[in-house]
Design a protein around this motif. Structure first.
Motif, PDB file in Angstrom:
ATOM      1  N   SER A 161       0.828  -1.217   0.000  1.00 52.88           N
ATOM      2  CA  SER A 161       0.000   0.000   0.000  1.00 52.88           C
ATOM      3  C   SER A 161       0.854   1.257   0.000  1.00 52.88           C
ATOM      4  O   SER A 161       0.545   2.232  -0.694  1.00 52.88           O
ATOM      5  CB  SER A 161      -0.930   0.003   1.212  1.00 52.88           C
ATOM      6  OG  SER A 161      -1.838  -1.074   1.154  1.00 52.88           O
ATOM      7  N   GLU A 162       1.944   1.231   0.779  1.00 51.14           N
ATOM      8  CA  GLU A 162       2.813   2.410   0.871  1.00 51.14           C
ATOM      9  C   GLU A 162       3.547   2.654  -0.444  1.00 51.14           C
ATOM     10  O   GLU A 162       3.704   3.809  -0.861  1.00 51.14           O
ATOM     11  CB  GLU A 162       3.820   2.229   2.012  1.00 51.14           C
ATOM     12  CG  GLU A 162       3.229   2.446   3.383  1.00 51.14           C
ATOM     13  CD  GLU A 162       2.756   3.877   3.591  1.00 51.14           C
ATOM     14  OE1 GLU A 162       3.601   4.744   3.901  1.00 51.14           O
ATOM     15  OE2 GLU A 162       1.543   4.134   3.411  1.00 51.14           O
ATOM     16  N   ARG A 165       1.154   4.247  -2.730  1.00 48.32           N
ATOM     17  CA  ARG A 165       0.800   5.605  -2.303  1.00 48.32           C
ATOM     18  C   ARG A 165       1.931   6.604  -2.555  1.00 48.32           C
ATOM     19  O   ARG A 165       1.678   7.752  -2.941  1.00 48.32           O
ATOM     20  CB  ARG A 165       0.461   5.597  -0.806  1.00 48.32           C
ATOM     21  CG  ARG A 165       0.000   6.949  -0.247  1.00 48.32           C
ATOM     22  CD  ARG A 165      -0.378   6.840   1.215  1.00 48.32           C
ATOM     23  NE  ARG A 165       0.769   6.620   2.082  1.00 48.32           N
ATOM     24  CZ  ARG A 165       1.518   7.617   2.587  1.00 48.32           C
ATOM     25  NH1 ARG A 165       1.259   8.888   2.273  1.00 48.32           N
ATOM     26  NH2 ARG A 165       2.529   7.348   3.390  1.00 48.32           N
TER      27      ARG A 165
END
Length: 240
Positions: A161-162, A165
């Motif tokens: 996810s990071e 993002r």
């Protein structure tokens, strides 16, 4: 030379296959096996583990390379993205259940089985490498909780996810290695090679390598035991 490709995916996401693929495309690639092949590199990873490595030292380490994949490099993908803002980032996607099973049966087992402990006892360099990898990966990324499957899941999914993002979409490839050359070459602007996409280091291949390590460890124990017995025999003979 500046990095052109940053591998942000954890180990056991076909990172060695990706390394070979990138090198076929003309991008010398840094991988965990590179650390084993270059003992002098350990000093950089020890500094990275301690949070004291400087940008100039990263540049020294990667001077002959244009790409990275695998642990431990993937743990520092943001540092490389900051240093090389034009570099493209590859995030190989693998289902967590499949990844966790593979990692448990290979890299984690290879790190904490009895054989690595034997090698660490005999070889100071290996002891330092083991301690460094443990600090960066197992106690760093996974906070000492890899064996807690749900805790490991959170770390794994948060990492993905990071990356999504923090890396601009036009610089990021979410790569399914099963799709082979086409998406990779399109992303990198490279012609598709005639040879098949590499497929190396699956679980069975890795476990064969672990078996070799165990054989070496047993051999060292046998040799050291024989040497100790011989020395004791000589000592007894001398004393008597």
């Amino acid at each position: 030379m500046p990095l052109e490709v940053i591998g942000a995916s954890y180990g056991r996401t076909a990172s060695l296959s990706l390394k070979h693929a990138l090198e076929i495309l003309g991008l010398p690639c840094y991988h965990m096996e590179t650390v084993f092949q270059n003992k002098s590199h350990l000093q950089y990873w020890e500094k990275a583990a301690n949070g004291t490595i400087q940008d100039s030292e990263w540049e020294e380490l990667y001077q002959p390379y244009k790409a990275t994949t695998d642990f431990p490099a993937c743990c520092f993908y943001l540092d490389y993205h900051r240093m090389y803002p034009d570099a493209k980032v590859i995030l190989a996607i693998r289902d967590f259940e499949s990844w966790y099973k593979s990692a448990s049966n290979t890299i984690y087992g290879a790190s904490f089985g009895w054989a690595p402990k034997v090698l660490a006892w005999f070889f100071p360099w290996f002891r330092r490498l083991h301690a460094t990898n443990t600090k960066i990966i197992w106690n760093g990324e996974f906070q000492g909780r890899f064996l807690d499957k749900e805790a490991a899941r959170k770390v794994y999914e948060h990492h993905i996810s990071e990356v999504k993002r923090l890396i601009p979409k036009d610089q990021l490839l979410l790569f399914d290695v099963k799709k082979g050359w086409e998406p990779l070459c399109k992303f990198l602007g490279k012609p598709i090679p005639k040879q098949p996409f590499p497929n190396v280091n699956d679980t069975k291949q890795f476990q064969r390598r672990i078996l070799v390590v165990k054989v070496i460890a047993v051999s060292l124990l046998v040799l050291s035991t024989t040497s100790i017995l011989f020395a004791l025999k000589l000592l007894v003979k001398y004393l008597l």
